[in-house]
Motif scaffolding. Structure first.
Motif, short mmCIF file in Angstrom:
data_model
loop_
_atom_site.label_atom_id
_atom_site.label_comp_id
_atom_site.label_asym_id
_atom_site.label_seq_id
_atom_site.Cartn_x
_atom_site.Cartn_y
_atom_site.Cartn_z
N SER A 1 14.53 -11.05 19.70
CA SER A 1 13.75 -10.68 18.51
C SER A 1 13.99 -11.75 17.46
O SER A 1 15.07 -12.32 17.38
N ALA B 1 0.67 -6.12 19.77
CA ALA B 1 0.67 -4.68 19.56
C ALA B 1 1.83 -4.26 18.67
O ALA B 1 2.71 -5.05 18.34
N ALA B 2 1.85 -2.99 18.33
CA ALA B 2 2.93 -2.45 17.50
C ALA B 2 4.29 -2.60 18.19
O ALA B 2 5.31 -2.77 17.53
N ALA B 3 4.32 -2.57 19.50
CA ALA B 3 5.57 -2.71 20.25
C ALA B 3 6.13 -4.13 20.16
O ALA B 3 7.29 -4.36 20.49
N ASP B 4 5.33 -5.08 19.71
CA ASP B 4 5.77 -6.47 19.57
C ASP B 4 6.36 -6.75 18.19
O ASP B 4 6.74 -7.88 17.91
N ARG B 5 6.41 -5.74 17.34
CA ARG B 5 6.88 -5.92 15.97
C ARG B 5 8.20 -5.22 15.73
O ARG B 5 8.52 -4.23 16.37
N HIS C 1 10.00 -2.83 13.21
CA HIS C 1 9.49 -1.85 12.25
C HIS C 1 10.54 -1.37 11.26
O HIS C 1 10.24 -1.13 10.11
N ARG D 1 -2.54 -3.58 27.80
CA ARG D 1 -2.22 -4.65 26.87
C ARG D 1 -2.47 -6.00 27.53
O ARG D 1 -1.95 -6.28 28.59
N ARG E 1 11.24 -6.71 25.36
CA ARG E 1 10.19 -7.69 25.08
C ARG E 1 10.56 -8.44 23.82
O ARG E 1 11.32 -7.96 22.99
N ASP F 1 13.31 2.21 24.11
CA ASP F 1 11.93 2.66 24.18
C ASP F 1 11.12 1.94 25.24
O ASP F 1 9.91 1.89 25.15
N GLY F 2 11.74 1.39 26.23
CA GLY F 2 10.97 0.74 27.28
C GLY F 2 11.53 -0.61 27.62
O GLY F 2 12.65 -0.95 27.28
N ARG G 1 10.18 -9.63 20.20
CA ARG G 1 9.57 -8.97 19.06
C ARG G 1 9.71 -9.83 17.81
O ARG G 1 10.58 -10.68 17.72
#
Length: 134
Positions: free
Chosen positions: A92, A8-12, A14, A2, A51, A47-48, A53
């Motif tokens: 977020s 990426a999807a991890a920045d959103r 959901h 990245r 960050r 999940d990690g 989001r």
């Protein structure tokens, strides 16, 4: 791998539960064309690494699908280029567009959202939103 400027999807955000949790327990800022909520969702889900989001909501009141998608793309681009670096890790934000948002050019959206994030960052620090879970 990245890149720093990707989105990426991890920045959103959901899940609707994530949106609702920020709206209930986060700090709020209203500008003429946007409502912005910010808070800490770290650990939801585990999940990690934490960050920053983003979640974007644009209702039909803003315009037809083409117009709504244009607003969402512009908000995501501003988040990617400017806002993400100004948020603490694990923060977020949810951006809700109001009816007049479709008429704005990108620099005007940039100004409103940057001002909102600056204001919210100070209020989150004062509230102690990053000392732990709300």
């Amino acid at each position: 791998m990245r890149t720093q400027l990707s989105f990426a999807a991890a920045d959103r955000l959901h899940r609707s539960a994530e949106f609702l949790r920020l709206q209930r327990s986060g700090v709020r800022f209203e500008s003429p064309h946007f409502v912005v909520y910010a808070g800490n969702l770290a650990g939801y889900p585990d999940d990690g690494p934490a960050r920053a989001r983003l979640g974007v909501t644009v209702s039909r009141r803003v315009g037809i699908a083409v117009v709504r998608n244009r607003v969402k793309r512009r908000v995501r681009e501003i988040f990617r280029r400017v806002i993400r670096d100004n948020l603490p890790a694990g923060a977020s934000i949810v951006v809700i567009a109001r009816a007049g948002a479709a008429t704005l050019e990108s620099p005007a959206i940039d100004n409103e959202l940057t001002m909102a994030v600056r204001n919210l960052s100070g209020r989150m620090a004062a509230k102690g939103a990053f000392a732990g879970r709300n």
